[in-house]
Enzyme design. Sequence first.
Site, PDB file in Angstrom:
ATOM      1  N   THR A   1      19.711  32.709  20.462  1.00  0.00           N
ATOM      2  CA  THR A   1      19.462  31.291  20.723  1.00  0.00           C
ATOM      3  C   THR A   1      19.907  30.916  22.135  1.00  0.00           C
ATOM      4  O   THR A   1      20.984  31.328  22.576  1.00  0.00           O
ATOM      5  CB  THR A   1      20.214  30.432  19.679  1.00  0.00           C
ATOM      6  OG1 THR A   1      19.712  30.797  18.398  1.00  0.00           O
ATOM      7  CG2 THR A   1      20.007  28.943  19.912  1.00  0.00           C
TER       8      THR A   1
ATOM      9  N   GLN B   1      27.713  38.041  44.025  1.00  0.00           N
ATOM     10  CA  GLN B   1      28.580  37.468  45.068  1.00  0.00           C
ATOM     11  C   GLN B   1      27.781  37.094  46.314  1.00  0.00           C
ATOM     12  O   GLN B   1      28.355  36.666  47.314  1.00  0.00           O
ATOM     13  CB  GLN B   1      29.678  38.472  45.452  1.00  0.00           C
ATOM     14  CG  GLN B   1      30.636  38.803  44.317  1.00  0.00           C
ATOM     15  CD  GLN B   1      31.678  37.711  44.069  1.00  0.00           C
ATOM     16  OE1 GLN B   1      31.864  36.798  44.875  1.00  0.00           O
ATOM     17  NE2 GLN B   1      32.350  37.779  42.936  1.00  0.00           N
TER      18      GLN B   1
ATOM     19  N   THR C   1      27.452  40.350  33.870  1.00  0.00           N
ATOM     20  CA  THR C   1      27.821  41.553  33.106  1.00  0.00           C
ATOM     21  C   THR C   1      26.665  41.947  32.187  1.00  0.00           C
ATOM     22  O   THR C   1      26.258  43.107  32.135  1.00  0.00           O
ATOM     23  CB  THR C   1      29.098  41.292  32.270  1.00  0.00           C
ATOM     24  OG1 THR C   1      30.166  41.010  33.172  1.00  0.00           O
ATOM     25  CG2 THR C   1      29.465  42.484  31.411  1.00  0.00           C
TER      26      THR C   1
ATOM     27  N   ALA D   1      26.080  32.177  36.938  1.00  0.00           N
ATOM     28  CA  ALA D   1      26.177  30.773  37.357  1.00  0.00           C
ATOM     29  C   ALA D   1      27.589  30.358  37.793  1.00  0.00           C
ATOM     30  O   ALA D   1      27.745  29.499  38.660  1.00  0.00           O
ATOM     31  CB  ALA D   1      25.709  29.853  36.226  1.00  0.00           C
TER      32      ALA D   1
ATOM     33  N   CYS E   1      47.925  46.028  36.766  1.00  0.00           N
ATOM     34  CA  CYS E   1      48.820  46.806  35.924  1.00  0.00           C
ATOM     35  C   CYS E   1      48.390  46.646  34.482  1.00  0.00           C
ATOM     36  O   CYS E   1      48.529  45.586  33.902  1.00  0.00           O
ATOM     37  CB  CYS E   1      50.242  46.301  36.079  1.00  0.00           C
ATOM     38  SG  CYS E   1      51.399  47.276  35.144  1.00  0.00           S
TER      39      CYS E   1
HETATM   40  N1  PMP Z   1      29.076  41.626  39.419  1.00  0.00           N
HETATM   41  C1  PMP Z   1      29.859  41.149  40.401  1.00  0.00           C
HETATM   42  C2  PMP Z   1      29.633  41.619  41.800  1.00  0.00           C
HETATM   43  C3  PMP Z   1      30.847  40.206  40.126  1.00  0.00           C
HETATM   44  O1  PMP Z   1      31.616  39.744  41.096  1.00  0.00           O
HETATM   45  C4  PMP Z   1      31.021  39.782  38.781  1.00  0.00           C
HETATM   46  C5  PMP Z   1      32.100  38.779  38.424  1.00  0.00           C
HETATM   47  N2  PMP Z   1      33.364  39.080  38.923  1.00  0.00           N
HETATM   48  C6  PMP Z   1      30.187  40.317  37.793  1.00  0.00           C
HETATM   49  C7  PMP Z   1      29.221  41.217  38.160  1.00  0.00           C
HETATM   50  C8  PMP Z   1      30.323  39.888  36.356  1.00  0.00           C
HETATM   51  O2  PMP Z   1      29.833  38.585  36.220  1.00  0.00           O
HETATM   52  P1  PMP Z   1      30.073  37.701  34.910  1.00  0.00           P
HETATM   53  O3  PMP Z   1      31.432  37.110  35.062  1.00  0.00           O
HETATM   54  O4  PMP Z   1      29.011  36.665  34.955  1.00  0.00           O
HETATM   55  O5  PMP Z   1      29.933  38.575  33.730  1.00  0.00           O
END
Ligand code: PMP
Length: 410
Positions: free
Chosen positions: A254, A196, A71, A217, A341
Amino acid sequence: MKIYLDYGATTPVDKKVFKAMLPYFADKYGNAMSLHSFGREANDAIEKARKQTADFFSADSREIIFTSGATESNNLVIKGVLKAYYSRIHSNLPKISPHSQVPKPHIITTAFEHHCILDACKSAEKESLAEITFISPDKDGLISAESVKKAIKKNTILVSVMYVNNEIGTVQPIREISKIVKSTNGKIIFHTDATQAINYFDCNVNKLGVDLLSMSAHKIYGPKGIGALYVRRNTPIARVQDGGDQEFSKRAGTHNVSGIVGLGEAISQLKAQSAKRKTLVSLRDKLIKKVLEKIPDAKLNGSKKFRSPNNANFTFKNIEGESLILMLDKEGIAASTGSACSTGSLQPSHVLLSIGLKPEEAHGSLRLTLGKHTTKREIEITVKKLKKVIESLRKISGKVLSEYYKNNKA
Ligand code: PMP
């Protein structure tokens, strides 16, 4: 007996990974930025993990930035590239404000990216920082290089296409897209969200032809809350989080030392797992075949051919996804659905809608994602229990749901 078929959501930490991380909580607790021996010890561990990560991508260690997960990596891509554009990083031109008279940059992405990419793009659009094109996949869930080519404009600065879709497991032709992007305009930055993909697909960044690549990870038997962004040398990207000079001044904060150690260990084990890919493909195919054979009105979503070895995604007519998940959970099976939902309003999956499913079809979806601990017996049990649960749900809710959709045309 519990059966976990939600490896796409997260994976258990591998025992070796866990063992490698342990000393970095209470024994080797230095801050990697400290100059003393405690700090150097932490820094050495981080640099080892950086090398392990870089090797996996056939990259240089200086091209790896550790983040808190995919993310954050994805947000850094969209926001950092735009920030660099407006502040003209790597250029001798005078700095400009976002609202001065410069061409508004254009970003191309797809309609079925993870929300962290989609929403970062939508925010940029709303704030008038960029013009965005969201390319729709075809009905099999594939993005063609041709559709990317058509979307490129004079002011395109970034193309971001995910490698493997998290819901339907479709694999995008990243190399072909890169060739198109790079041959049209060598200055366009090409990013892929490989979160993925890295379990099963080649992620050599040079072969893929990407400038930026995101990963996490916890999808590869590593810990949660740690990820990375590969940044090809000289790619203009500005930091979006201010503070210390960690991560080549590209990501302040950090270091999560134990997490980084875990990521390095998890990624270095991936090659050993690739032998298991064939077994996984045959388990996945068995699951798909049996479900379609034994359960009436079931449909597979996504491509049969270009599909991640661990993904099966179905739509069941007259079924509500959340009820299905809860009933399966009662039977000891952990799965997920594209039906969510929230605050009382039913929001079907944007991924399933993007490949042309009707809202009621998207609501009746089920994602089963396999992993390295999945067995043949688990698949057999799952098919049996799924059949039973669907039969009983159809008896209860089938009629109610079809009436609801008829009256509400959701
Ligand atoms: N991109 C994809 C394609 C994902 O499948 C995910 C996790 N579901 C994320 C981004 C987000 O990853 P994270 O949980 O490390 O924030």
